[in-house]
Scaffold this motif. Structure first.
Motif, PDB file in Angstrom:
ATOM      1  N   ALA A 194      -3.227   6.489  -0.701  1.00  0.00           N
ATOM      2  CA  ALA A 194      -3.297   6.882   0.621  1.00  0.00           C
ATOM      3  C   ALA A 194      -2.819   8.442  -0.686  1.00  0.00           C
ATOM      4  O   ALA A 194      -3.427   9.493   0.301  1.00  0.00           O
ATOM      5  N   ALA A 204      -2.285   3.034   3.127  1.00  0.00           N
ATOM      6  CA  ALA A 204      -4.263   2.652   2.308  1.00  0.00           C
ATOM      7  C   ALA A 204      -3.384   2.656   1.329  1.00  0.00           C
ATOM      8  O   ALA A 204      -3.008   3.028   0.289  1.00  0.00           O
ATOM      9  N   VAL A 255      -8.928  -5.146   1.462  1.00  0.00           N
ATOM     10  CA  VAL A 255      -7.914  -4.889   1.654  1.00  0.00           C
ATOM     11  C   VAL A 255      -7.391  -5.212   3.293  1.00  0.00           C
ATOM     12  O   VAL A 255      -8.425  -5.616   3.713  1.00  0.00           O
ATOM     13  N   GLY A 315      -2.985  -1.648   6.673  1.00  0.00           N
ATOM     14  CA  GLY A 315      -2.805  -0.676   6.636  1.00  0.00           C
ATOM     15  C   GLY A 315      -3.751   0.552   7.698  1.00  0.00           C
ATOM     16  O   GLY A 315      -3.848  -0.385   8.688  1.00  0.00           O
ATOM     17  N   LEU A 351      -6.718  -0.065   9.242  1.00  0.00           N
ATOM     18  CA  LEU A 351      -7.843  -0.211   8.353  1.00  0.00           C
ATOM     19  C   LEU A 351      -9.281  -1.738   8.279  1.00  0.00           C
ATOM     20  O   LEU A 351     -10.332  -1.839   7.660  1.00  0.00           O
ATOM     21  N   ALA A 353     -12.932  -1.365   3.181  1.00  0.00           N
ATOM     22  CA  ALA A 353     -11.516  -2.099   3.514  1.00  0.00           C
ATOM     23  C   ALA A 353     -12.453  -3.251   3.277  1.00  0.00           C
ATOM     24  O   ALA A 353     -11.267  -3.974   2.591  1.00  0.00           O
ATOM     25  N   LEU A 401     -13.123   4.510   2.741  1.00  0.00           N
ATOM     26  CA  LEU A 401     -11.887   5.203   3.133  1.00  0.00           C
ATOM     27  C   LEU A 401     -12.087   5.441   3.917  1.00  0.00           C
ATOM     28  O   LEU A 401     -11.296   6.092   4.605  1.00  0.00           O
ATOM     29  N   PRO A 423       0.727  -1.356  -0.020  1.00  0.00           N
ATOM     30  CA  PRO A 423      -0.198   0.315   0.265  1.00  0.00           C
ATOM     31  C   PRO A 423       0.500   1.010   0.563  1.00  0.00           C
ATOM     32  O   PRO A 423       2.327   1.116   0.612  1.00  0.00           O
TER      33      PRO A 423
END
Length: 481
Positions: free
Chosen positions: A431, A428, A405, A408, A394, A400, A461, A368
């Motif tokens: 980001a 992330a 994901v 992060g 996250l 996420a 997010l 990420p």
């Protein structure tokens, strides 16, 4: 607004990278006569051989990962073989096509920037320039330095950038031992890429080539990757690297790099050797300030050759300014652009807001991504500022989870008592986009309660930012608006 002068001001800019480009546009907007000198092309190395091509390569690597991990979301790719039997296809990277595309994108960006300058009325001279005095630039325009052009100006802006640092014990040959500007000549994915240097550049390329399918070994002289960044962020990234199959050699310093047939051998200071097909040297950069007349003009520089500038990008010579990686300021393309504009605004008498390092947003384009702004947790730990830190993984974010994901977090830093947001870290996907609201909060001195009252889309997010702000409600004791 456009300023009016009794006599038209003239500005000469040495170097057409982000700093020089923005300085030229700003000066033209303010009605000055502007001349830009650039040897490689508008956009400089940032556009032609650095930022634009490298981030385009990383975008391709991100796409490869998205395809490879699509199965986790229930997306399955199959081809029909004999008798209709399904075959799972392999992901193949055509590096020659990838490199051709990204270099084409870089050149197109350069051409677009040049067209914008021409439309603004900027005179562009192609050639090697140097300061002749404190109010003139001499440009070598002919082959072999036979033709010259002299440009006199009221204000000079130096934005000559930097080049990859080269070590005598690991000299690049453009074939097997490479700098980051030479990677794009490869026509096939390296079988085993050894990356020397675990800073931002090393980490970005190591991650990108790993995600493209190459075997990667990262040689880090420090205890962890990204030694200058947030430790929590670096830990996440190193975990991702290791999970992806990368070999990370911590506390390992390369002593020399040599060709060995169709490969390379990296010898470490402890006697160990690492063999690979290619080696990327990512050991920093050197400012392109030598031999361009800065010393003769009286411009002060550090021992490293970086030009000393103040917060309005002014050098020790009143009418000479400098911007970008050739200066002692933060080496980011966005900072160079802001320095270029600030320099011209200051020189031509427009409104100027001096640059503040604590309000600069930075991003590392790994997977990420890692984005930061303002004060950091180490500043609080070392008592440089009285602050409170809150980190929200996250993994707790519904969006996420939907996206698959796994890694992060969002980290907010607020001032104790007032609750003013003074910094943040986001690890992330994208980001670089998510950090913007935190950057606004830092710039406008918003409190965590003010940030928490902003509606975030559900699910998103960015919702983790408001969640983190809400969790810090107790640190604010200021009066309500």
């Amino acid at each position: 607004m456009t300023l009016s002068f009794e006599l038209t001001q003239s500005v000469a800019i040495l170097g057409g990278g982000p700093g020089g480009y923005e300085a030229a546009l700003a000066a033209a907007q303010l009605g000055a006569e502007v001349t830009l000198v650039e040897r490689a092309g508008v956009g400089g190395s940032a556009v032609i051989t650095d930022v634009v091509p490298s981030k385009s390569l990383i975008a391709t690597a991100d796409a490869a990962v998205a395809i490879a991990e699509a199965g986790d979301l229930g997306v399955q790719l199959f081809a029909k073989g004999a008798h209709g039997k399904p075959l799972k296809p392999e992901i193949a990277i055509n590096l020659a096509a990838v490199n051709k595309r990204l270099l084409t994108l870089a050149r197109q960006q350069s051409d677009d920037m040049r067209a914008a300058l021409v439309e603004a009325g900027v005179r562009i001279i192609t050639g090697h320039g140097r300061l002749d005095s404190d109010n003139a630039v001499v440009v070598s325009t002919g082959p072999g330095g036979t033709d010259f052009d002299r440009v006199e100006a009221d204000t000079l802006v130096v934005s000559v950038g930097a080049s990859p640092r080269q070590l005598p014990s690991a000299m690049p040959d453009g074939e097997r031992i490479l700098t980051w500007t030479q990677l794009y000549d490869m026509t096939a994915l390296p079988e085993h890429l050894i990356v020397v240097g675990s800073g931002v550049t090393g980490a970005e390329f190591a991650g990108a080539y790993m995600n493209l399918g190459a075997t990667v070994t990262l040689v880090s002289s420090r205890e962890r990757v990204l030694p200058g960044e947030d430790p929590d962020a670096a830990t996440v990234l190193e975990k991702v690297f290791t999970r992806g199959g990368m070999t990370v050699l911590s506390k390992s310093r390369a002593e020399k790099v040599e060709r060995s047939g169709d490969g390379v051998v990296v010898t470490l200071t402890d006697g160990r050797t690492v063999e690979g097909s290619h080696c990327l040297m990512a050991v920093g950069s050197t400012p392109n300030t030598r031999g361009i007349g800065l010393e003769e003009a009286g411009v002060q520089m550090d021992a490293s050759g970086h030009i000393r500038v103040n917060r309005v990008a002014r050098t020790s010579v009143p009418n000479i300014y400098a911007a970008g990686d050739c200066t002692t300021f933060v080496p980011l393309a966005s900072v160079a652009s802001m320095q270029g504009r600030t320099a011209v605004f200051h020189a031509l008498g427009d409104v100027v807001i001096p640059l503040d390092r604590r309000r600069i947003t930075a991003n590392i384009f790994t997977a990420p991504e890692i984005a930061t702004v303002g004060w950091q947790e180490k500043d609080v730990a070392e008592a440089h500022i009285n602050g409170i830190v809150h980190k929200l993984p996250l993994a707790a974010n519904p969006r996420a989870k939907m996206m698959g994901v796994r890694d992060g977090f969002v980290k907010l830093i607020a001032r104790q008592g007032s609750g003013t947001v003074i910094g943040g870290v986001i690890v992330a996907p994208r980001a670089s986009e998510l950090i913007y609201p935190i950057a606004i909060a830092v710039e406008r001195r918003l409190t965590v309660d003010q940030v928490s009252r902003v509606f975030a889309v559900y699910p998103s997010l960015s919702g983790s930012i408001t969640d983190a702000a809400r969790a810090m409600h107790h640190v604010e004791r200021a009066d309500e608006d």
